[in-house]
Motif scaffolding. Structure first.
Motif, PDB file in Angstrom:
ATOM      1  N   VAL A 147     -17.101   5.004  17.680  1.00 11.23           N
ATOM      2  CA  VAL A 147     -16.061   5.643  16.870  1.00 11.23           C
ATOM      3  C   VAL A 147     -15.096   4.575  16.364  1.00 11.23           C
ATOM      4  N   PRO A 148     -14.580   4.781  15.141  1.00  9.64           N
ATOM      5  CA  PRO A 148     -13.574   3.845  14.638  1.00  9.64           C
ATOM      6  C   PRO A 148     -12.247   4.068  15.357  1.00  9.64           C
ATOM      7  N   VAL A 149     -11.427   3.030  15.384  1.00  7.11           N
ATOM      8  CA  VAL A 149     -10.112   3.135  16.024  1.00  7.11           C
ATOM      9  C   VAL A 149      -9.103   2.357  15.177  1.00  7.11           C
ATOM     10  N   SER A 150      -7.863   2.838  15.185  1.00  5.18           N
ATOM     11  CA  SER A 150      -6.800   2.204  14.410  1.00  5.18           C
ATOM     12  C   SER A 150      -5.510   2.246  15.219  1.00  5.18           C
ATOM     13  N   ASP A 151      -4.472   1.628  14.680  1.00  5.59           N
ATOM     14  CA  ASP A 151      -3.164   1.691  15.337  1.00  5.59           C
ATOM     15  C   ASP A 151      -2.692   3.139  15.436  1.00  5.59           C
ATOM     16  N   GLU A 152      -2.980   3.946  14.408  1.00  5.50           N
ATOM     17  CA  GLU A 152      -2.596   5.352  14.426  1.00  5.50           C
ATOM     18  C   GLU A 152      -3.304   6.094  15.552  1.00  5.50           C
ATOM     19  N   TRP A 153      -4.550   5.703  15.855  1.00  2.00           N
ATOM     20  CA  TRP A 153      -5.284   6.344  16.942  1.00  2.00           C
ATOM     21  C   TRP A 153      -4.512   6.156  18.247  1.00  2.00           C
ATOM     22  N   PHE A 154      -4.007   4.950  18.474  1.00  3.66           N
ATOM     23  CA  PHE A 154      -3.260   4.702  19.708  1.00  3.66           C
ATOM     24  C   PHE A 154      -1.983   5.535  19.758  1.00  3.66           C
ATOM     25  N   GLU A 155      -1.271   5.635  18.651  1.00  3.99           N
ATOM     26  CA  GLU A 155      -0.063   6.461  18.617  1.00  3.99           C
ATOM     27  C   GLU A 155      -0.391   7.910  18.958  1.00  3.99           C
ATOM     28  N   GLU A 199     -16.185  -2.650  20.406  1.00  2.45           N
ATOM     29  CA  GLU A 199     -17.356  -3.145  19.682  1.00  2.45           C
ATOM     30  C   GLU A 199     -16.936  -4.300  18.777  1.00  2.45           C
ATOM     31  N   ASP A 200     -15.853  -4.139  18.090  1.00  3.20           N
ATOM     32  CA  ASP A 200     -15.208  -5.172  17.296  1.00  3.20           C
ATOM     33  C   ASP A 200     -13.740  -4.768  17.189  1.00  3.20           C
ATOM     34  N   ASP A 201     -13.023  -5.302  16.231  1.00 11.28           N
ATOM     35  CA  ASP A 201     -11.576  -5.033  16.161  1.00 11.28           C
ATOM     36  C   ASP A 201     -11.213  -3.614  15.761  1.00 11.28           C
ATOM     37  N   ASP A 202     -12.174  -2.855  15.210  1.00 12.51           N
ATOM     38  CA  ASP A 202     -11.824  -1.519  14.740  1.00 12.51           C
ATOM     39  C   ASP A 202     -12.830  -0.439  15.144  1.00 12.51           C
ATOM     40  N   ALA A 203     -13.592  -0.700  16.194  1.00 13.44           N
ATOM     41  CA  ALA A 203     -14.550   0.309  16.679  1.00 13.44           C
ATOM     42  C   ALA A 203     -14.645   0.265  18.201  1.00 13.44           C
ATOM     43  N   ASP A 256      -5.277  -0.916  24.512  1.00 20.59           N
ATOM     44  CA  ASP A 256      -4.341  -1.415  23.509  1.00 20.59           C
ATOM     45  C   ASP A 256      -4.220  -2.936  23.570  1.00 20.59           C
ATOM     46  N   LEU A 257      -4.501  -3.506  24.732  1.00 19.91           N
ATOM     47  CA  LEU A 257      -4.477  -4.968  24.899  1.00 19.91           C
ATOM     48  C   LEU A 257      -5.841  -5.595  24.603  1.00 19.91           C
ATOM     49  N   GLY A 258      -6.801  -4.770  24.175  1.00 19.73           N
ATOM     50  CA  GLY A 258      -8.121  -5.295  23.827  1.00 19.73           C
ATOM     51  C   GLY A 258      -9.110  -5.343  24.968  1.00 19.73           C
ATOM     52  N   PRO A 278      -4.666  25.633  24.441  1.00 21.16           N
ATOM     53  CA  PRO A 278      -5.308  24.408  24.923  1.00 21.16           C
ATOM     54  C   PRO A 278      -4.642  23.166  24.336  1.00 21.16           C
ATOM     55  N   SER A 279      -4.823  22.069  25.041  1.00 24.07           N
ATOM     56  CA  SER A 279      -4.258  20.794  24.630  1.00 24.07           C
ATOM     57  C   SER A 279      -5.292  19.710  24.888  1.00 24.07           C
ATOM     58  N   GLU A 280      -5.275  18.672  24.098  1.00 28.37           N
ATOM     59  CA  GLU A 280      -6.237  17.587  24.262  1.00 28.37           C
ATOM     60  C   GLU A 280      -5.603  16.422  24.999  1.00 28.37           C
ATOM     61  N   LEU A 281      -6.322  15.908  25.990  1.00 28.59           N
ATOM     62  CA  LEU A 281      -5.881  14.683  26.653  1.00 28.59           C
ATOM     63  C   LEU A 281      -6.338  13.471  25.848  1.00 28.59           C
ATOM     64  N   PHE A 282      -7.576  13.496  25.365  1.00 27.42           N
ATOM     65  CA  PHE A 282      -8.026  12.420  24.479  1.00 27.42           C
ATOM     66  C   PHE A 282      -8.992  12.960  23.434  1.00 27.42           C
ATOM     67  N   ARG A 283      -9.085  12.214  22.343  1.00 23.76           N
ATOM     68  CA  ARG A 283     -10.013  12.533  21.250  1.00 23.76           C
ATOM     69  C   ARG A 283     -10.474  11.227  20.626  1.00 23.76           C
ATOM     70  N   PHE A 284     -11.786  11.026  20.663  1.00 27.95           N
ATOM     71  CA  PHE A 284     -12.431   9.936  19.944  1.00 27.95           C
ATOM     72  C   PHE A 284     -13.242  10.597  18.838  1.00 27.95           C
ATOM     73  N   GLU A 285     -12.980  10.226  17.584  1.00 29.49           N
ATOM     74  CA  GLU A 285     -13.632  10.924  16.491  1.00 29.49           C
ATOM     75  C   GLU A 285     -13.840   9.999  15.306  1.00 29.49           C
ATOM     76  N   GLY A 286     -14.992  10.141  14.676  1.00 29.47           N
ATOM     77  CA  GLY A 286     -15.246   9.412  13.440  1.00 29.47           C
ATOM     78  C   GLY A 286     -16.727   9.316  13.161  1.00 29.47           C
ATOM     79  N   ASP A 287     -17.063   9.218  11.888  1.00 28.77           N
ATOM     80  CA  ASP A 287     -18.455   9.082  11.457  1.00 28.77           C
ATOM     81  C   ASP A 287     -19.344  10.180  12.021  1.00 28.77           C
TER      82      ASP A 287
END
Length: 149
Positions: A125-133, A102-106, A81-83, A9-18
């Protein structure tokens, strides 16, 4: 499993945190005679909150993903990625995924099932630049599966 399906199996997307997870997992491919995939079968898996305490939800939603969905997911990632807020597969015969900042990092992620149970599940879920990569890397791996490489 054929050698072309070795990446499953392979993941197309993953949102994860908290303690919250929303993931679309590709489990199998329907192949054309030339080896490319016409569509994929998979599941959207949701595990959010504390189910044992009655304040959470856990579920699996079967789904299909076509190559047009991959292109639409790339456009959605570009917009995120463009907000910008996005809706992936809105008003189609498939579970919808809505993502808003939600804000700059969620991100607030909502999976909407208009065809089955008529339910929405929303989580932050939190998000970062690494999440986009990682998100673009996941998408590229699924594109490769569709191309039969």
């Amino acid at each position: 499993m054929t050698s072309q399906d070795a990446g499953l199996p392979s993941e197309l997307f993953r949102f994860e945190g908290d303690g919250n997870v929303v993931v679309l997992r590709i489990d199998s491919l329907d192949r054309r005679p030339d080896g490319t995939a016409s569509q994929a079968r998979g599941t959207i898996e949701i595990d959010c909150g504390d189910v044992a305490a009655g304040r959470g939800v856990r579920g699996v939603q079967p789904t299909f993903v076509g190559d047009v969905d991959l292109d639409a997911w790339r456009e959605a990632l570009d917009a995120l990625d463009l907000g910008q807020d996005v809706a992936w597969r809105e008003s189609l015969r498939a579970p919808e995924v809505h993502v808003r900042w939600e804000d700059d990092d969620a991100l607030i992620v909502t999976v909407r099932d208009r065809m089955g149970l008529l339910t929405d599940v929303t989580t932050a879920v939190p998000v970062s630049d690494e999440w986009f990569e990682e998100a673009y890397d996941r998408l590229d791996r699924v594109y490769e599966l569709f191309e039969g490489r």
